[in-house]
Design an enzyme around this catalytic site. Structure first.
Site, PDB file in Angstrom:
ATOM      1  N   LYS A 115       0.815  -1.219   0.000  1.00 23.20           N
ATOM      2  CA  LYS A 115       0.000   0.000   0.000  1.00 23.20           C
ATOM      3  C   LYS A 115       0.846   1.266   0.000  1.00 23.20           C
ATOM      4  O   LYS A 115       0.438   2.284  -0.555  1.00 23.20           O
ATOM      5  CB  LYS A 115      -0.954   0.018   1.209  1.00 23.20           C
ATOM      6  CG  LYS A 115      -2.116  -0.950   1.073  1.00 23.20           C
ATOM      7  CD  LYS A 115      -3.213  -0.600   2.064  1.00 23.20           C
ATOM      8  CE  LYS A 115      -4.362  -1.592   2.004  1.00 23.20           C
ATOM      9  NZ  LYS A 115      -5.399  -1.279   2.983  1.00 23.20           N
ATOM     10  N   LYS A 207      -6.000 -10.136  -7.821  1.00 24.98           N
ATOM     11  CA  LYS A 207      -7.211 -10.072  -6.998  1.00 24.98           C
ATOM     12  C   LYS A 207      -8.236  -9.102  -7.569  1.00 24.98           C
ATOM     13  O   LYS A 207      -7.868  -8.060  -8.102  1.00 24.98           O
ATOM     14  CB  LYS A 207      -6.845  -9.580  -5.587  1.00 24.98           C
ATOM     15  CG  LYS A 207      -6.800 -10.690  -4.551  1.00 24.98           C
ATOM     16  CD  LYS A 207      -6.572 -10.126  -3.160  1.00 24.98           C
ATOM     17  CE  LYS A 207      -7.685  -9.196  -2.712  1.00 24.98           C
ATOM     18  NZ  LYS A 207      -7.544  -8.752  -1.319  1.00 24.98           N
ATOM     19  N   LYS A 210     -11.127  -2.912  -5.864  1.00 25.72           N
ATOM     20  CA  LYS A 210     -11.825  -1.654  -6.116  1.00 25.72           C
ATOM     21  C   LYS A 210     -10.922  -0.667  -6.845  1.00 25.72           C
ATOM     22  O   LYS A 210     -11.400   0.281  -7.452  1.00 25.72           O
ATOM     23  CB  LYS A 210     -12.305  -1.047  -4.798  1.00 25.72           C
ATOM     24  CG  LYS A 210     -11.139  -0.674  -3.904  1.00 25.72           C
ATOM     25  CD  LYS A 210     -11.522  -0.136  -2.557  1.00 25.72           C
ATOM     26  CE  LYS A 210     -10.252   0.126  -1.766  1.00 25.72           C
ATOM     27  NZ  LYS A 210     -10.278  -0.303  -0.399  1.00 25.72           N
TER      28      LYS A 210
END
Ligand code: TRP
Length: 346
Positions: A115, A207, A210
């Site tokens: 991240k 994966k 969003k």
């Protein structure tokens, strides 16, 4: 380890649109667990702000995740549904855990590295500390089981490390104050089911997310029947028909993903799906998957939209949940403060 009362806790971040991965990997499993266990489900807004969120957008996302919980079948009378920032014990316990967790433990967290990306110096301190707050979420209730996706396994290991170190570091006070051998349980993750990892419809090795720039990579919970049909029809596949057995899905990530999604939506296993569709062409299988997905997700999306139109109702559910959550967390936190040696207000 003494026996702790079985208690399920899990959390979902109110960031970005909820998609099929969130539903099959988390929310659908939350619903199923209510029949067997006492459950606490949290909209983790404190975690959301570890990355900057537009305030008005954050407000609506908190209500939208709550609506998804309710629309999917979480019963707020039976389970506790609330948002994290309404219960102060999460942040307070996180501070105490900051002083238990070691820098070396956090430096190993792979999700932070992903991240934070290349510009790690510019990541928020909160993003780095994210797993400690997650441990506090779980242990404020002394929860024993946490249904999560595979990507959260490392964070659950950290939660156990924090619980164990706290139990050891304060073993004397814990025993003296009548809590026996351990104050915190060693919480188990519940990972699994046919859709433990739902992958992108465009690339079966990544994966469903969003943040994928292509909306065709994911099915959103609020997609209508047309959108679901288009996305499934355009989903990437390979050239072979479906295999007769699950072993035949090895090294066929797109086929494996679509069969896994079908299985999870239908409460079946991959084997059972392939018993019906082994040898089928993708065109036929995709038709059946569209029908199934529309039948299962359509009513949830419609109910979400209805609930989001009544924010007063959502806010009352959250307030009631927060009061019930705090009734559990507050005495636990008071006991933790006594164990650490703080002086209570009297
Ligand atoms: N980190 C989790 C996720 O991104 C969300 C989360 C926060 C959570 N606190 C939690 C999940 C506690 C389970 C238990 O999916």
């Amino acid at each position: 380890m003494p026996a702790f009362k079985e208690l399920v806790f899990s959390g979902v971040q109110p960031t970005g649109n909820l998609h099929l991965g969130n539903y099959l990997g988390a929310i659908k499993r939350f619903v199923a667990m209510q029949a067997r266990s006492e459950c606490i489900y949290c909209v983790v807004d404190l975690h959301a702000i570890t990355l900057w969120q537009e305030p008005a957008e954050l407000t609506s996302q908190i209500r939208e995740v709550t609506a998804a919980f309710l629309a999917a079948g979480i019963d707020p009378a039976r389970s506790i549904v609330f948002n994290q920032s309404q219960v102060p014990q999460h942040a307070e316990l996180a501070w105490i855990f900051n002083c238990v967790a070691r820098l070396g433990w956090l430096n190993r967290m792979t999700q932070f590295k992903e991240k934070a990306g290349k510009d790690r110096e510019n990541a928020s301190v909160g993003l780095y500390d994210y797993p400690v707050l997650m441990a506090a979420d779980i242990l404020a209730y002394r929860a024993t089981h946490v249904p999560v996706g595979e990507d959260q396994k490392q964070h659950l290991e950290l939660t156990r490390d924090i619980a164990q170190k706290f139990n050891n570091d304060f073993a004397g006070a814990i025993a003296e104050q009548g809590h026996g051998e351990a104050f915190f349980p060693l919480t188990e993750p519940l990972i699994g089911g046919p859709a433990a990892r739902v992958m992108s419809l465009r690339d079966g090795t990544r994966k469903m997310s969003k943040s994928d720039p292509s909306d065709y990579s994911r099915i959103n919970l609020t997609d209508d029947a047309d959108a679901i049909a288009q996305k499934v029809r355009k989903a990437k596949t390979d050239a072979e028909p479906l295999p007769a057995e699950a072993a035949g899905l090895d090294r066929r990530p797109e086929a494996d993903n679509l069969v896994g999604i079908f299985a999870a939506l239908n409460d079946a296993t991959r084997e059972e799906v392939l018993r019906d569709y082994g040898g089928a062409q993708f065109s036929a299988f995709k038709g059946a998957l569209v029908d199934l997905a529309v039948a299962k997700l359509g009513p949830i999306g419609a109910e979400m939209k209805r609930l989001v139109g009544d924010p007063g109702h959502i806010d009352r559910v959250l307030a009631d949940g927060a009061a019930r959550a705090e009734a559990i967390a507050a005495p636990n936190l008071a006991a933790v403060k006594d164990i650490v040696g703080f002086v209570r207000r009297r």
